[in-house]
Motif scaffolding. Structure first.
Motif, mmCIF file in Angstrom:
data_model
loop_
_atom_site.group_PDB
_atom_site.id
_atom_site.type_symbol
_atom_site.label_atom_id
_atom_site.label_comp_id
_atom_site.label_asym_id
_atom_site.label_seq_id
_atom_site.Cartn_x
_atom_site.Cartn_y
_atom_site.Cartn_z
ATOM 1 N N HIS A 99 46.261 56.315 32.869
ATOM 2 C CA HIS A 99 47.343 55.540 33.474
ATOM 3 C C HIS A 99 47.102 55.441 34.987
ATOM 4 O O HIS A 99 46.174 56.071 35.513
ATOM 5 C CB HIS A 99 48.728 56.143 33.160
ATOM 6 C CG HIS A 99 48.845 57.625 33.417
ATOM 7 N ND1 HIS A 99 49.984 58.337 33.157
ATOM 8 C CD2 HIS A 99 47.959 58.539 33.922
ATOM 9 C CE1 HIS A 99 49.816 59.607 33.480
ATOM 10 N NE2 HIS A 99 48.594 59.752 33.949
ATOM 11 N N SER A 103 49.278 56.392 37.142
ATOM 12 C CA SER A 103 50.109 57.409 37.802
ATOM 13 C C SER A 103 49.328 58.354 38.724
ATOM 14 O O SER A 103 49.889 58.819 39.727
ATOM 15 C CB SER A 103 50.889 58.209 36.755
ATOM 16 O OG SER A 103 51.646 57.340 35.932
ATOM 17 N N GLN A 114 49.773 57.841 42.371
ATOM 18 C CA GLN A 114 50.964 58.457 42.999
ATOM 19 C C GLN A 114 50.569 59.733 43.719
ATOM 20 O O GLN A 114 50.903 59.957 44.878
ATOM 21 C CB GLN A 114 51.944 58.933 41.913
ATOM 22 C CG GLN A 114 52.910 57.978 41.356
ATOM 23 C CD GLN A 114 53.938 58.756 40.519
ATOM 24 O OE1 GLN A 114 54.254 59.917 40.785
ATOM 25 N NE2 GLN A 114 54.481 58.083 39.518
ATOM 26 N N ARG A 152 42.275 53.989 27.185
ATOM 27 C CA ARG A 152 42.757 54.884 26.127
ATOM 28 C C ARG A 152 42.024 54.595 24.833
ATOM 29 O O ARG A 152 41.634 53.454 24.591
ATOM 30 C CB ARG A 152 44.260 54.684 25.902
ATOM 31 C CG ARG A 152 45.077 55.180 27.063
ATOM 32 C CD ARG A 152 46.558 55.061 26.791
ATOM 33 N NE ARG A 152 47.287 55.154 28.048
ATOM 34 C CZ ARG A 152 48.592 54.996 28.169
ATOM 35 N NH1 ARG A 152 49.322 54.745 27.092
ATOM 36 N NH2 ARG A 152 49.176 55.090 29.343
ATOM 37 N N GLN A 174 47.608 48.492 34.332
ATOM 38 C CA GLN A 174 48.971 48.940 34.636
ATOM 39 C C GLN A 174 49.283 48.699 36.102
ATOM 40 O O GLN A 174 48.378 48.550 36.924
ATOM 41 C CB GLN A 174 49.108 50.447 34.370
ATOM 42 C CG GLN A 174 49.157 50.829 32.908
ATOM 43 C CD GLN A 174 49.500 52.311 32.747
ATOM 44 O OE1 GLN A 174 49.263 53.113 33.641
ATOM 45 N NE2 GLN A 174 50.059 52.657 31.601
ATOM 46 N N GLU A 205 51.577 50.894 38.755
ATOM 47 C CA GLU A 205 52.412 52.066 38.999
ATOM 48 C C GLU A 205 53.251 51.766 40.234
ATOM 49 O O GLU A 205 52.790 51.069 41.143
ATOM 50 C CB GLU A 205 51.485 53.257 39.284
ATOM 51 C CG GLU A 205 52.191 54.562 39.471
ATOM 52 C CD GLU A 205 52.611 55.137 38.135
ATOM 53 O OE1 GLU A 205 52.157 54.663 37.081
ATOM 54 O OE2 GLU A 205 53.425 56.079 38.150
ATOM 55 N N PHE A 208 56.618 63.245 34.196
ATOM 56 C CA PHE A 208 56.629 63.161 35.671
ATOM 57 C C PHE A 208 57.933 62.633 36.238
ATOM 58 O O PHE A 208 58.069 62.493 37.455
ATOM 59 C CB PHE A 208 55.455 62.308 36.161
ATOM 60 C CG PHE A 208 54.984 61.294 35.136
ATOM 61 C CD1 PHE A 208 53.989 61.638 34.229
ATOM 62 C CD2 PHE A 208 55.551 60.029 35.074
ATOM 63 C CE1 PHE A 208 53.554 60.729 33.274
ATOM 64 C CE2 PHE A 208 55.122 59.120 34.120
ATOM 65 C CZ PHE A 208 54.124 59.463 33.213
ATOM 66 N N THR A 209 58.912 62.294 35.376
ATOM 67 C CA THR A 209 60.206 61.840 35.894
ATOM 68 C C THR A 209 61.342 62.564 35.167
ATOM 69 O O THR A 209 61.225 62.922 34.006
ATOM 70 C CB THR A 209 60.383 60.313 35.694
ATOM 71 O OG1 THR A 209 59.926 59.954 34.387
ATOM 72 C CG2 THR A 209 59.604 59.538 36.746
ATOM 73 N N GLY A 260 58.553 51.688 31.995
ATOM 74 C CA GLY A 260 58.997 53.076 31.996
ATOM 75 C C GLY A 260 59.336 53.439 33.430
ATOM 76 O O GLY A 260 58.710 52.959 34.362
ATOM 77 N N CYS A 261 60.330 54.306 33.609
ATOM 78 C CA CYS A 261 60.708 54.642 34.987
ATOM 79 C C CYS A 261 61.529 55.929 35.027
ATOM 80 O O CYS A 261 61.840 56.520 33.992
ATOM 81 C CB CYS A 261 61.522 53.506 35.608
ATOM 82 S SG CYS A 261 63.126 53.255 34.815
ATOM 83 N N ALA A 298 60.013 56.391 40.387
ATOM 84 C CA ALA A 298 58.702 55.889 39.989
ATOM 85 C C ALA A 298 58.866 54.986 38.781
ATOM 86 O O ALA A 298 59.866 55.055 38.067
ATOM 87 C CB ALA A 298 57.763 57.043 39.657
ATOM 88 N N PHE A 299 57.909 54.112 38.601
ATOM 89 C CA PHE A 299 57.912 53.266 37.397
ATOM 90 C C PHE A 299 56.489 52.889 37.054
ATOM 91 O O PHE A 299 55.579 53.005 37.879
ATOM 92 C CB PHE A 299 58.779 52.017 37.591
ATOM 93 C CG PHE A 299 58.413 51.207 38.815
ATOM 94 C CD1 PHE A 299 59.025 51.448 40.029
ATOM 95 C CD2 PHE A 299 57.443 50.212 38.741
ATOM 96 C CE1 PHE A 299 58.690 50.723 41.170
ATOM 97 C CE2 PHE A 299 57.103 49.475 39.868
ATOM 98 C CZ PHE A 299 57.726 49.729 41.092
ATOM 99 N N GLY A 300 56.296 52.493 35.795
ATOM 100 C CA GLY A 300 54.971 52.068 35.366
ATOM 101 C C GLY A 300 55.117 50.967 34.340
ATOM 102 O O GLY A 300 56.045 50.968 33.535
HETATM 103 N N1 DAH Z 1 52.323 56.515 33.177
HETATM 104 C C1 DAH Z 1 53.172 55.956 32.113
HETATM 105 C C2 DAH Z 1 52.308 55.447 30.997
HETATM 106 O O1 DAH Z 1 51.153 55.304 31.157
HETATM 107 C C3 DAH Z 1 53.987 54.844 32.670
HETATM 108 C C4 DAH Z 1 55.085 55.352 33.553
HETATM 109 C C5 DAH Z 1 56.317 55.667 33.042
HETATM 110 C C6 DAH Z 1 54.841 55.551 34.889
HETATM 111 C C7 DAH Z 1 57.329 56.126 33.837
HETATM 112 C C8 DAH Z 1 55.863 56.032 35.717
HETATM 113 C C9 DAH Z 1 57.112 56.315 35.155
HETATM 114 O O2 DAH Z 1 55.670 56.224 37.016
HETATM 115 O O3 DAH Z 1 58.089 56.765 35.962
HETATM 116 O O4 DAH Z 1 52.789 55.159 29.947
#
Ligand code: DAH
Length: 330
Positions: free
Chosen positions: A162, A164, A167, A188, A201, A203, A244-245, A276-277, A297-299
């Motif tokens: 990912h 992330s 970050q 993956r 992705q 991030e 991570f959240t 996702g966040c 954070a979000f992804g």
């Molecule tokens: N890293 C997650 C994934 O690969 C996506 C993600 C979800 C990133 C929530 C974030 C988060 O920073 O807060 O599925």
């Protein structure tokens, strides 16, 4: 000799002229032979004969030079004629390329967050365990590691699963406040209608002092962003889990195919999951040595956005390089 002068006059190209020159003026040429005969001429005649020969040589040299100049001009003219380009000539339009739908979707995502003052950060595709997992509150043997089937190298390095880890890299190389997004490919072990081993992705991370970041801020920015991407949709937050959240949420938009009535694409739920966040888990801040801060954070998956925006049903078609698909995005 007159015969040779005529030959010079009639030479058709530089090559022929050069062979005449060698024949006449070369070391073993006709004039050299005439000069050699001088030694047999009676001394009283010698100056006269020598003078005539010298004059002849000068005449031939001059004629050759003139002819050469003439032939060169002719050759130049011929080339200019043959290479002439008629710029007014009609030409059919050439093949025009187009941005790949994943790229144009990514461009639009980046455009939004840059307009909101987020910086764009990047990180390595070959990551280590610390940045990809540990620091993101995914210790070894944590069951959540199974959510992402990982490509490992022999030396313990891996292809990032990912974006992330960027970050972590950003927090460790900068000081808060931080507002960043990080777009890029991730990997993956997955391959079916909706999964490819490589996908993209984005991030997102915002960190500031405790009193300046709340879940409401996160909801505002994501809501604004999703309206920018999908227009007039309804948005809902579902409680979820990411290591991570805390708290974590998944974000759905009302189905853009059936406007929430229920169809095949949304499995009759009326909703499409797009993000996702959550609020950054304190363990993540601890791993990077941050204190007294708060963050969200979000992804998101870029291909998922591209498929929804362009109504593409099989993710794999995005990576087959079939021109018939790409031509539709010109
Ligand atoms: N890293 C997650 C994934 O690969 C996506 C993600 C979800 C990133 C929530 C974030 C988060 O920073 O807060 O599925």
């Amino acid at each position: 000799m007159q015969e040779w002068l005529t030959k010079i006059e009639n030479a058709v190209d530089l090559e022929e002229l050069e062979s005449i020159r060698i024949k006449l003026l070369g070391k073993k040429g006709l004039l050299a032979a005439e000069f050699a005969k001088l030694k047999n001429v009676a001394p009283s005649e010698k100056p006269k004969v020598a003078k005539e020969l010298n004059e002849l040589k000068a005449k031939i040299t001059k004629l050759l030079a003139e002819k050469k100049e003439e032939l060169q001009q002719k050759e130049l003219k011929r080339r200019l004629e043959s290479e002439k380009i008629d710029v007014s000539l009609y030409s059919p339009a050439g093949y025009k390329g187009a941005l790949h739908p994943v790229q144009s979707t990514l461009d639009r995502i980046i455009e939004y967050f840059v307009s909101m003052n987020f910086s764009v950060e990047t990180g390595p595709l070959v990551e280590d365990d610390f940045h990809n997992f540990e620091a993101l509150n995914l210790p070894k043997h944590h069951p959540a590691r199974d959510m992402q089937d990982t490509f490992y190298f022999n030396d313990g390095m891996l292809l990032r699963t990912h974006t992330s880890p960027v970050q972590i890299r950003t927090m460790m190389s900068q000081q808060p406040p931080i507002r960043m997004i990080s777009p890029g490919p991730v990997f993956r072990r997955d391959f079916d209608l909706t999964h490819t081993p490589m996908f993209h992705q984005v991030e997102g991370l915002l960190v500031d002092s405790k009193d300046r970041v709340s879940f409401a801020n996160l909801k505002f920015i994501l809501g604004d962003f999703l309206h920018y991407m999908f227009g007039d949709v309804r948005i809902r937050y579902r409680p979820s889990f990411f290591p991570f959240t805390e708290p974590s949420a998944e974000v759905d938009i009302s189905c853009i195919f059936c406007d929430g009535k229920g169809c095949r694409v949304c499995s009759n739920t009326g909703w499409l999951e797009v993000l996702g966040c959550g609020m950054v888990d304190p363990n993540v801040f601890e791993a990077v040595g941050y204190e007294n801060v708060s963050g969200y954070a979000f992804g998101l998956g870029v291909e998922r956005f591209a498929m929804l925006i362009h109504k593409i049903s099989d993710l794999r078609t995005l990576f087959e390089g079939d021109l018939r698909l790409l031509e539709q995005f010109r």
